[in-house]
Design an enzyme around this catalytic site. Structure first.
Site, PDB file in Angstrom:
ATOM      1  N   ASP A   9       0.819  -1.220   0.000  1.00  0.00           N
ATOM      2  CA  ASP A   9       0.000   0.000   0.000  1.00  0.00           C
ATOM      3  C   ASP A   9       0.848   1.262   0.000  1.00  0.00           C
ATOM      4  OD1 ASP A   9      -2.309  -1.648   0.252  1.00  0.00           O
ATOM      5  OD2 ASP A   9      -1.886  -1.831   2.390  1.00  0.00           O
ATOM      6  N   HIS A  52      -4.458  -2.188  -5.962  1.00  0.00           N
ATOM      7  CA  HIS A  52      -3.796  -0.950  -6.362  1.00  0.00           C
ATOM      8  C   HIS A  52      -4.888   0.058  -6.694  1.00  0.00           C
ATOM      9  CE1 HIS A  52       0.077  -2.660  -6.507  1.00  0.00           C
ATOM     10  NE2 HIS A  52      -0.088  -3.371  -7.587  1.00  0.00           N
TER      11      HIS A  52
END
Ligand code: GDP
Length: 423
Positions: free
Chosen positions: A12, A40
């Site tokens: 992340d 994503h």
């Protein structure tokens, strides 16, 4: 030219955004590990997209995308993800998406087993994303998984379904006491999705090798970060795949090729999903402030992420594991909320100060050592040049470069494609 984009921390970090940006002059973007357990998020002029399986290059018309052999692919999820993108006008055809025949299929029973095991563990759970990733990677190494290429050879595949379902039911039915998996339903499932994806399945190694010989530019896109790597991460609180850049040529299908450039993506503070030691963690209100400022909720699951300040000990280790030639520091804009910004510069282990990342089990005894830095306390999200950044921000960046022994080549100051400063 082979470039890998990988995560320095727990994932992340904003890899999707950077692949989206840096893929502009690439010919091929390839995912090389993991499955649909992470997401994503990419924001560009076409809107906001969440990608779980498809490489971020899918949003660029002139880029060919590859799902490599190191991946585990939930074919139902892939079908739904592709449908969501097509609804927004994204083109997905066998010309711009190639799926490795050696990639492994995540089956509905892998998701079921993941859930059964997490439920069995109850309070002691690992924080699995319940997407079947650990069960399917286990089956791969047990040599009892199905691979995408088998969808092209159904007769042999259906024979194996019978053998494997019988074996699976020893655990599902006799172990967990759940209703058995049906052979007929499993065959019907594989037929349905095999029909949808058969034209996309090929030897991606052969394809990538040809592209490379033709002088094309190939980018490898990692999922998650160094600290979630199965070997080098905080085991057993890791993912089940190799998130390390050195694995990219293998997981893509071209073990004969070597990377030319490794770009590590590192976040200006820390965030982590799931259980396990997270030394620099903030709690309570301190955590809430950072989580809200950074929008730290899982893209795949919506779970609130654990957060903390930048961890120089873990990040220096991440830079080393990834062999990063250069680093992109993301989400610096989020720190604009602070008067003073903390960095975890060392750990205290059994009364000693350490700066080398220890063996994971020692992390339970590590306490963070925080140092405070003067904040800039102004909006930097519109800055596009190094000179436009306040001195405090430049000092913060310089400290991180030194502490992690890395060269920061870009700093990201917003989610949008152009919110990046070249250093
Ligand atoms: P990935 O899995 O590494 O691609 O990361 P995620 O997509 O899960 O998380 C990154 C999140 O931060 C996404 O929502 C991005 O749009 C956003 N993002 C990326 N870079 C920046 C940045 O520099 N500033 C801000 N504010 N958001 C960013």
């Amino acid at each position: 030219m082979l470039t890998a984009i990988c995560g320095i921390n727990w994932g992340d970090e904003g890899k999707g955004k950077m692949v989206d940006l840096l893929s502009q002059d690439q010919n091929v973007v390839c995912r090389y590990q993991g499955g649909n357990n992470a997401g994503h998020t990419v924001v560009n002029e076409r809107g906001k997209f969440i990608l779980n399986l498809l490489p971020s290059g899918i949003l660029r018309e002139n880029v060919v995308n590859v799902l490599g052999c190191g991946m585990v692919i939930d074919i139902k999820h892939l079908t739904e993800e592709a449908a969501r993108l097509r609804e927004k006008g994204v083109k997905i055809t066998p010309e711009n998406l190639k799926i490795s025949d050696r990639a492994v299929i995540t089956m509905p029973y892998h998701v079921l087993m993941d859930c059964l095991e997490e439920d069995r563990l109850a309070g002691k759970k690992f924080g699995s994303t319940r997407r079947g990733i650990a069960p399917v990677y286990s089956d791969k190494y047990m040599k009892k998984a199905f691979r995408m290429g088998e969808l092209l050879h159904p007769d042999r595949l259906f024979e194996r379904v019978r053998e494997i379902v019988e074996w699976k039911n020893l655990t599902v039915e006799k172990g967990y006491g759940h209703a058995p998996i049906s052979v007929d339903e499993t065959i019907a499932y594989l037929k349905e999705y095999g029909e949808i994806w058969k034209d996309y399945i090929c030897d991606t190694g052969l394809y990538l090798d040809r592209m490379h010989k033709e002088g094309k530019k190939i980018m490898f896109e990692a999922q998650l970060g160094a600290l979630k790597d199965i070997d080098f991460g905080i085991y057993p609180y890791t993912s089940s795949s190799s998130t390390i850049a050195a694995y990219a040529p293998i997981g893509a299908g071209v073990p004969n090729l070597k990377l030319d450039r490794t770009i590590g993506i590192m976040k200006a503070y820390s965030s982590c999903v799931g259980e396990g030691p997270f030394t620099a963690e903030y709690f309570g209100e301190k955590a809430d402030i950072l989580r809200e400022a950074g929008g730290e909720y899982g893209a795949a699951t919506g779970r609130p992420r654990r957060v903390g300040p930048f961890d120089a000990v873990a990040s220096a280790y991440g830079v080393r594991c990834q062999g990063a030639d250069e680093v992109v520091l993301t989400k610096l804009d989020i720190l604009s909320v602070y008067d003073t910004i903390e960095i975890c510069t060392a750990y205290e282990l059994d009364g000693k100060i350490i700066r080398d990342f220890p063996y994971p089990d020692a992390l339970n005894r590590c306490k963070p050592v925080f140092e405070s830095f003067k904040g800039w306390k102004c909006d930097i999200s519109k800055c596009r040049k190094k000179e436009e950044l306040p001195q405090e921000a430049l000092d913060y960046i310089a400290f991180i470069e030194k502490a992690c022994a890395c060269k920061i080549s870009y700093v990201a100051v917003g989610a949008e494609r152009d919110a990046v400063i070249k250093f």
